[in-house]
Motif scaffolding. Structure first.
Motif, PDB file in Angstrom:
ATOM      1  N   SER A  81      48.071  32.832  45.740  1.00  0.00           N
ATOM      2  CA  SER A  81      48.970  31.303  45.431  1.00  0.00           C
ATOM      3  C   SER A  81      49.543  32.024  45.550  1.00  0.00           C
ATOM      4  O   SER A  81      51.239  30.972  45.819  1.00  0.00           O
ATOM      5  CB  SER A  81      48.330  30.128  45.935  1.00  0.00           C
ATOM      6  N   SER A  82      49.790  32.489  44.626  1.00  0.00           N
ATOM      7  CA  SER A  82      51.350  32.755  43.882  1.00  0.00           C
ATOM      8  C   SER A  82      52.416  33.660  44.045  1.00  0.00           C
ATOM      9  O   SER A  82      52.284  34.987  45.394  1.00  0.00           O
ATOM     10  CB  SER A  82      51.055  33.267  42.703  1.00  0.00           C
ATOM     11  N   GLY A  83      53.378  32.985  44.617  1.00  0.00           N
ATOM     12  CA  GLY A  83      54.512  33.995  45.785  1.00  0.00           C
ATOM     13  C   GLY A  83      55.142  34.382  45.155  1.00  0.00           C
ATOM     14  O   GLY A  83      56.643  34.818  44.836  1.00  0.00           O
ATOM     15  N   VAL A  84      54.806  35.299  43.344  1.00  0.00           N
ATOM     16  CA  VAL A  84      55.841  36.275  42.275  1.00  0.00           C
ATOM     17  C   VAL A  84      55.493  37.317  42.831  1.00  0.00           C
ATOM     18  O   VAL A  84      54.548  37.972  42.786  1.00  0.00           O
ATOM     19  CB  VAL A  84      55.399  35.353  40.612  1.00  0.00           C
ATOM     20  N   GLU A  85      56.706  38.154  42.838  1.00  0.00           N
ATOM     21  CA  GLU A  85      56.745  39.610  43.006  1.00  0.00           C
ATOM     22  C   GLU A  85      55.921  40.341  42.370  1.00  0.00           C
ATOM     23  O   GLU A  85      55.216  40.908  42.323  1.00  0.00           O
ATOM     24  CB  GLU A  85      57.888  39.878  43.720  1.00  0.00           C
ATOM     25  N   GLN A  86      56.119  40.052  41.100  1.00  0.00           N
ATOM     26  CA  GLN A  86      55.599  40.376  39.634  1.00  0.00           C
ATOM     27  C   GLN A  86      54.092  40.394  39.479  1.00  0.00           C
ATOM     28  O   GLN A  86      53.829  41.654  39.685  1.00  0.00           O
ATOM     29  CB  GLN A  86      56.371  40.364  38.301  1.00  0.00           C
TER      30      GLN A  86
END
Length: 121
Positions: A81-86
């Motif tokens: 659910s993380s939308g973080v690109e990294q």
């Protein structure tokens, strides 16, 4: 084809498992990363489907263990659910084959699973 599904969200895990089984896959479900990793060590799976954030051991740790310790090239799809690109880049660096953001489209997931499994046949 046998899939291991490690996901701590009960509703998502059960619905994805039901969908995949309706498409002819055998699915072993786990809500805890440690239990999933124990199963991976003792069972031959065709694909690993894992959430990143789980109790016990994370999906990233599972991916790293499978690639480095078990020296396995089994396809791994990470759900998050993380939308973080990294986070996505880190998962690929560890050896994940696919990265799918939640909410998961079962139809898209099926296409990606079939794509990965057909490469291995």
């Amino acid at each position: 084809m046998r899939i291991i599904l490690a996901e701590d969200n009960d509703i998502l895990r059960k619905s994805l498992s039901f969908f995949l089984e309706s498409k002819g896959f055998s699915v072993d479900q786990f809500s805890d990363g440690k239990d999933a990793l124990d199963a991976i060590e003792n069972t031959d799976y065709n694909l690993i489907l894992t959430d990143i954030n789980m109790p016990g051991i994370s999906g990233m740790e599972i991916t790293q263990y499978v690639r480095e310790t078990l020296q396995s090239d089994i396809p791994i799809i990470i759900l998050t659910s993380s939308g973080v690109e990294q986070t996505e880049l880190d998962s690929f660096d560890l050896g994940a084959n696919e990265f799918i953001a939640k909410p998961v489209s079962p139809a898209v997931l099926l296409v990606r699973i079939n794509k990965l499994l057909n490469k291995r046949v």
